[in-house]
Design an enzyme around this catalytic site. Sequence first.
Site, PDB file in Angstrom:
ATOM      1  N   LYS A  43       3.420 -18.397   8.400  1.00 58.44           N
ATOM      2  CA  LYS A  43       2.740 -18.523   9.671  1.00 58.44           C
ATOM      3  C   LYS A  43       2.489 -17.148  10.268  1.00 58.44           C
ATOM      4  CE  LYS A  43       4.955 -19.345  13.579  1.00 58.44           C
ATOM      5  NZ  LYS A  43       5.862 -18.483  14.379  1.00 58.44           N
TER       6      LYS A  43
ATOM      7  N   ARG B 206       0.812  -1.219   0.000  1.00 56.00           N
ATOM      8  CA  ARG B 206       0.000   0.000   0.000  1.00 56.00           C
ATOM      9  C   ARG B 206       0.845   1.269   0.000  1.00 56.00           C
ATOM     10  NH1 ARG B 206      -4.212  -0.927   4.671  1.00 56.00           N
ATOM     11  NH2 ARG B 206      -2.197  -1.159   5.626  1.00 56.00           N
TER      12      ARG B 206
ATOM     13  N   LYS C 163      11.444 -17.820  25.494  1.00 55.08           N
ATOM     14  CA  LYS C 163      12.118 -16.567  25.159  1.00 55.08           C
ATOM     15  C   LYS C 163      12.863 -16.047  26.383  1.00 55.08           C
ATOM     16  CE  LYS C 163       9.577 -15.216  21.224  1.00 55.08           C
ATOM     17  NZ  LYS C 163      10.475 -15.680  20.180  1.00 55.08           N
TER      18      LYS C 163
ATOM     19  N   GLU D 171      15.613 -19.438  23.156  1.00 54.15           N
ATOM     20  CA  GLU D 171      15.981 -18.163  22.547  1.00 54.15           C
ATOM     21  C   GLU D 171      16.388 -17.176  23.630  1.00 54.15           C
ATOM     22  OE1 GLU D 171      13.525 -17.091  18.859  1.00 54.15           O
ATOM     23  OE2 GLU D 171      12.050 -17.772  20.311  1.00 54.15           O
TER      24      GLU D 171
ATOM     25  N   HIS E 125       9.668 -21.880   8.505  1.00 57.07           N
ATOM     26  CA  HIS E 125      11.049 -21.638   8.079  1.00 57.07           C
ATOM     27  C   HIS E 125      12.040 -22.610   8.723  1.00 57.07           C
ATOM     28  CE1 HIS E 125      11.487 -19.259  11.792  1.00 57.07           C
ATOM     29  NE2 HIS E 125      12.786 -19.313  11.604  1.00 57.07           N
TER      30      HIS E 125
ATOM     31  N   LYS F  91      15.896 -24.714   7.278  1.00 59.08           N
ATOM     32  CA  LYS F  91      17.237 -24.631   7.869  1.00 59.08           C
ATOM     33  C   LYS F  91      18.053 -25.847   7.449  1.00 59.08           C
ATOM     34  CE  LYS F  91      15.770 -22.078  11.983  1.00 59.08           C
ATOM     35  NZ  LYS F  91      16.584 -20.920  12.280  1.00 59.08           N
TER      36      LYS F  91
ATOM     37  N   HIS G 122       7.135 -25.023  14.751  1.00 64.03           N
ATOM     38  CA  HIS G 122       8.550 -25.377  14.618  1.00 64.03           C
ATOM     39  C   HIS G 122       8.918 -26.646  15.406  1.00 64.03           C
ATOM     40  CE1 HIS G 122       8.692 -21.596  12.698  1.00 64.03           C
ATOM     41  NE2 HIS G 122       8.913 -20.840  13.737  1.00 64.03           N
TER      42      HIS G 122
ATOM     43  N   ASP H  75       3.069 -19.944  18.977  1.00 63.53           N
ATOM     44  CA  ASP H  75       4.113 -19.309  18.179  1.00 63.53           C
ATOM     45  C   ASP H  75       5.217 -20.295  17.779  1.00 63.53           C
ATOM     46  OD1 ASP H  75       5.448 -16.959  17.066  1.00 63.53           O
ATOM     47  OD2 ASP H  75       6.888 -17.166  18.706  1.00 63.53           O
TER      48      ASP H  75
END
Length: 484
Positions: free
Chosen positions: A148, A51, A331, A216, A178, A182, A240, A235
């Site tokens: 996703k 946009r 996380k 992570e 993704h 890998k 994953h 998530d």
Amino acid sequence: MVSRVIPVDPFDLVVFGGTGDLARRKIIPALFRRYCSGQVPEGSRIIGAARSELDRDGFCDMVAGAIREFSGGRACEDGTLERFLQMVDYVKLDASGEDGWSELTHLIKEDRTRAFYLSVGPALFGDIAGRIRTHGLVNDQTRIVVEKPFGHDLESAQALNATLAQHFHERQIYRIDHYLGKETVQNLMAVRFGNMLFEPLWNAQYVDHIQITVAETVSIGSRGEYYDRAGAMRDMMQNHLMQLLCLIAMEPPARFEPDSVRDEKLKVIRALDPVEPHHIVRGQFDGTGDEPGYREEVGHPRSTTESYVALKAHISNWRWSGTPFYLRTGKKLVARSSVINVVFKDAPHSIFGTDAGGAANILSIRLQPNEGITMHVTIKEPGPGGMRLVDVPLDMSFAEALGPEGEDPPDAYERLIMDVIRGNQTLFMRGDEVEAAWAWTDPIIAGWKARGEVPKPYDAYSKGPLDADQLMRRDGREWRGIKP
Ligand code: BG6
């Protein structure tokens, strides 16, 4: 080692959301790196559609900036960036209106692969998919790529699948996870199915348990609004970690081909037992010192969303009955570490006596960072004093073993985008797989809600909640794999 770049014919790739974060960080740098490697042929076109009030020059400036910032300093010959930019075009377009669609239609060439990458929120999938069709852009060479989150529960995933199915065949739909792109994740399949050594032992008779850790250090960044609705279960776990579990647990596919592989993955997901409530630990990080806690980060003081989840899963089939799979992800943990540990059973009888020492064999597959494999084996401790056993690592780092190519493997998006162009769906999720993963996830989340469960606090930059250690210790086991 010889680099083998499989050439493709010139193609058109339209990136909806072409000025967005994913396009800048991942899609454009990936295309540039493949171009530098000689895999994106001259004459191909990369068309941003968004946009934003931009013209072609403005978009090229953005593309050049994204490449400088995110392409990992790929050294290219002089003039490469300029040549790459000649392939770039831009259309200002309204995804849910008619503006810009006829310009886009005129840009697309006949008789070549045309891929439409929907790097936009799922709410726009239906609008864009519908307009791609009504503007006559669907033919046998058309492919559509979606990211996703593919839904937030079974019902929404079914609705998205149904929407896409109105306009495309399943063989044209590329659902990205993704992690499947890998290199080291693909290596899981190479290790399992390219060697005689492991497969005969790869079952409940010899494997005590399997641990999958995706830890992570990063937090949720600017994605607080999305993340607070999703949490670690939606998530990371539903996609994953589920994919990693499938690759580790599936039966050998007959061929490395899309439906052979995806059929086997689907069987694993469908064989998963519902998870018992006491086999799951949810966590949410607290602040420490200057570091904000989860709730401060998302600006929601009473949020009960989990930033960490650990669970014990069982696969009810002949191969795995009795072998638990422990999965955890979170996380703001103490280290970034994605690793799979296959922990074998003890030798059935110790000829050296029970006090001699030694430990169970463990195959550790490090997905990131420091990609490689370690096999823990028992040997004699050197020196006199009788037969004492010690556990030593046979350690292989891919970077050392493979030289420069092992050090700088292609990013997941490089592999996946080129697979879209080649028309190879092996590393993409099929609609039924995504739905089966949601069917397993939904009752877990519904259970938390029904029981009014709140996540256990854990310190930012720790190994996660103590209850997650208990989950293992109750079974006489220990987590391995997060090392500061
Ligand atoms: C994404 C998640 O899919 O994967 C993020 O939405 C997560 O929350 C990311 O940080 C992890 O990917 P990687 O490649 O950095 O391990």
